[in-house]
Design a protein around this motif. Sequence first.
Motif, mmCIF file in Angstrom:
data_model
loop_
_atom_site.group_PDB
_atom_site.id
_atom_site.type_symbol
_atom_site.label_atom_id
_atom_site.label_comp_id
_atom_site.label_asym_id
_atom_site.label_seq_id
_atom_site.Cartn_x
_atom_site.Cartn_y
_atom_site.Cartn_z
ATOM 1 N N ASP A 111 25.676 21.900 -8.989
ATOM 2 C CA ASP A 111 27.048 21.442 -8.487
ATOM 3 C C ASP A 111 27.246 22.478 -7.100
ATOM 4 N N GLY A 112 27.268 21.563 -6.289
ATOM 5 C CA GLY A 112 27.288 22.065 -4.879
ATOM 6 C C GLY A 112 28.668 23.087 -4.705
ATOM 7 N N GLN A 113 29.721 22.447 -4.853
ATOM 8 C CA GLN A 113 30.949 23.432 -4.758
ATOM 9 C C GLN A 113 30.719 24.666 -5.666
ATOM 10 N N ALA A 114 30.594 24.499 -6.999
ATOM 11 C CA ALA A 114 30.562 25.850 -7.435
ATOM 12 C C ALA A 114 29.461 26.581 -7.020
ATOM 13 N N LEU A 115 28.471 26.285 -6.644
ATOM 14 C CA LEU A 115 27.385 27.097 -5.858
ATOM 15 C C LEU A 115 27.924 27.642 -4.685
ATOM 16 N N VAL A 116 28.485 26.894 -3.821
ATOM 17 C CA VAL A 116 28.883 27.579 -2.779
ATOM 18 C C VAL A 116 29.981 28.748 -3.058
ATOM 19 N N ALA A 117 30.998 28.506 -3.853
ATOM 20 C CA ALA A 117 31.885 29.444 -4.267
ATOM 21 C C ALA A 117 31.167 30.550 -4.769
ATOM 22 N N LEU A 118 30.022 30.712 -5.557
ATOM 23 C CA LEU A 118 29.435 31.829 -6.035
ATOM 24 C C LEU A 118 28.739 32.376 -4.932
ATOM 25 N N LEU A 119 28.119 31.759 -3.969
ATOM 26 C CA LEU A 119 27.530 32.533 -2.934
ATOM 27 C C LEU A 119 28.647 33.137 -2.022
ATOM 28 N N HIS A 120 29.740 32.410 -1.735
ATOM 29 C CA HIS A 120 31.007 33.452 -1.178
ATOM 30 C C HIS A 120 30.962 34.739 -1.913
ATOM 31 N N LYS A 121 31.413 34.621 -3.227
ATOM 32 C CA LYS A 121 31.591 35.754 -4.033
ATOM 33 C C LYS A 121 30.275 36.761 -3.835
ATOM 34 N N ALA A 122 29.219 36.437 -3.826
ATOM 35 C CA ALA A 122 28.022 37.171 -3.656
ATOM 36 C C ALA A 122 27.974 37.935 -2.232
ATOM 37 N N ILE A 123 28.330 37.284 -1.192
ATOM 38 C CA ILE A 123 28.407 37.682 0.153
ATOM 39 C C ILE A 123 29.385 38.574 0.415
ATOM 40 N N LEU A 124 30.789 38.578 -0.421
ATOM 41 C CA LEU A 124 31.639 39.604 -0.122
ATOM 42 C C LEU A 124 31.220 40.785 -1.061
ATOM 43 N N THR A 125 30.629 40.732 -2.339
ATOM 44 C CA THR A 125 30.221 41.879 -3.164
ATOM 45 C C THR A 125 29.340 42.680 -1.945
ATOM 46 N N LYS A 126 28.423 42.035 -1.473
ATOM 47 C CA LYS A 126 27.284 42.649 -0.479
ATOM 48 C C LYS A 126 27.831 43.092 0.772
ATOM 49 N N GLY A 127 29.033 43.065 0.972
ATOM 50 C CA GLY A 127 29.543 43.681 2.225
ATOM 51 C C GLY A 127 29.648 42.712 3.349
ATOM 52 N N GLY A 128 29.523 41.501 3.179
ATOM 53 C CA GLY A 128 29.581 40.545 4.198
ATOM 54 C C GLY A 128 31.099 40.191 4.355
ATOM 55 N N GLU A 129 31.637 39.425 5.310
ATOM 56 C CA GLU A 129 32.821 38.923 5.592
ATOM 57 C C GLU A 129 32.882 37.245 5.726
ATOM 58 N N ILE A 130 34.060 36.962 5.259
ATOM 59 C CA ILE A 130 34.312 35.454 5.294
ATOM 60 C C ILE A 130 35.704 35.294 5.854
ATOM 61 N N VAL A 131 35.638 34.443 7.135
ATOM 62 C CA VAL A 131 36.861 34.129 7.867
ATOM 63 C C VAL A 131 36.984 32.572 7.663
ATOM 64 N N LYS A 132 38.158 32.301 7.240
ATOM 65 C CA LYS A 132 38.413 30.734 7.045
ATOM 66 C C LYS A 132 39.377 30.109 8.196
ATOM 67 N N LYS A 133 38.563 30.139 9.139
ATOM 68 C CA LYS A 133 39.419 29.498 10.465
ATOM 69 C C LYS A 133 38.526 28.615 11.528
ATOM 70 N N GLU A 134 39.019 27.589 12.061
ATOM 71 C CA GLU A 134 38.584 26.962 12.889
ATOM 72 C C GLU A 134 38.108 27.872 14.220
ATOM 73 N N VAL A 135 37.047 27.748 14.891
ATOM 74 C CA VAL A 135 36.542 28.588 15.794
ATOM 75 C C VAL A 135 36.083 27.631 17.101
ATOM 76 N N GLN A 136 36.076 28.537 18.289
ATOM 77 C CA GLN A 136 35.257 27.846 19.453
ATOM 78 C C GLN A 136 34.080 28.789 19.725
ATOM 79 N N LEU A 137 32.997 28.203 20.146
ATOM 80 C CA LEU A 137 31.786 28.941 20.618
ATOM 81 C C LEU A 137 31.766 29.074 22.154
ATOM 82 N N LEU A 138 31.623 30.602 22.625
ATOM 83 C CA LEU A 138 31.467 30.581 24.122
ATOM 84 C C LEU A 138 30.385 31.613 24.348
ATOM 85 N N LYS A 139 29.904 31.692 25.662
ATOM 86 C CA LYS A 139 28.890 32.574 26.006
ATOM 87 C C LYS A 139 29.486 33.798 26.692
ATOM 88 N N GLU A 140 28.799 34.959 26.241
ATOM 89 C CA GLU A 140 29.541 36.135 26.902
ATOM 90 C C GLU A 140 28.142 36.995 27.405
#
Length: 375
Positions: free
Chosen positions: A155-184
């Motif tokens: 179940d791809g949708q449920a697996l991704v949702a669980l991974l997001h929970k694991a990422i946040l639990t382990k101190g990662g951050e998730i930002v749900k926004k559209e982004v643009q990539l630039l070189k700096e």
Amino acid sequence: MKKHFPFIIVGGGIVGSTAAYYLTRSGYPVILLDKEVGQASQAAAGIICPWFSKRRNKKWYHLVVHGAEFYRQFIQDLTEDGFDASSLFKETGTLILRKNEKDLHRDLENADSKREQSPSIGKVSTLTQEAIHDLFPLIDSPWPGSLIKGGGRVDGQALVALLHKAILTKGGEIVKKEVQLLKEGKSFLIQSDQDSFTANQVLLAAGPAVKELLSSLRFDCNLRPQKGQLFSIYHPQWVDNNWPVIMSPGGIDILPFDNGEIVIGASHEDDQAKDLTINPMVIKELKTKAEQIFPDVFNYPLYRVKVGTRAFTDNGDILIGSIPDLSNLWTISGLGSSGLTSGPYLAYQWVHKIINNYWDLPEEIISSHQLVHKI
């Protein structure tokens, strides 16, 4: 104000989420950026049974068979970390319907020759139409089939949702926004409408959107989107059914889940890739194809319909590796309908490359330098 991270991953589907999970699992700060529009994993229910495909692409086969084996470790790692993933990936057995005896015999022969490399195949047996109906009473197949014991579904949708929970639990951050990539300088600047982030290492795992993200750096790549739709039906009597998943000659997959839901699909629409609305005519066409082996499918109302966009390359290769002349900008994309099978394995390999400076991928598979070029 800019926030700096050692690692930024753009794309929160199965590839990006797995990569972020394994980075946080290893103690590294990471931010996962995802716009959540058209994500293939959100609309995916996948069959993990690549061993008997008739595709002749050796590079594709290498990735999917290793991906199938990796799922056992993947689920074990999540379980050891305290996350219950037992229902998300399950060895239900896979029934591949075959139109002729030759293919049935070939499946038995292939199982013997491939089992050493792929022990998860398990036992392979031939079933008559009557035996198929006895095993899965809703199915009346005009053809016999090969039952692969080690085949399963995810179940791809449920697996991704669980991974997001694991990422946040382990101190990662998730930002749900559209982004643009630039070189700096030697780093990369990733901007949304309100926030800015910089990173030393960036992974682009945003499916077909990778093409647009790279265009801001004046790169183009061989990627094209494909729309996929699937639907499900439900009955409370189907709960805990223990039925196998089915792959049919007409390209229809049938995936029963423990909750009583049966998922059927999926479509492959190249001409409607940017249209994420549900098309009732496509769903009707899927039902008509499924009716050949599931005669009562029209008698059940739609339970759910899902839509997503896959990324393909014209030659069938997967876009993986660092971008030419930018050793700290990486991409994994173009996995197509095999994304749930090979995606976690590729993400895991990328994390190993970043942390340990090596990965277990043959050189000919690392194709970003061939598929990405400067504009």
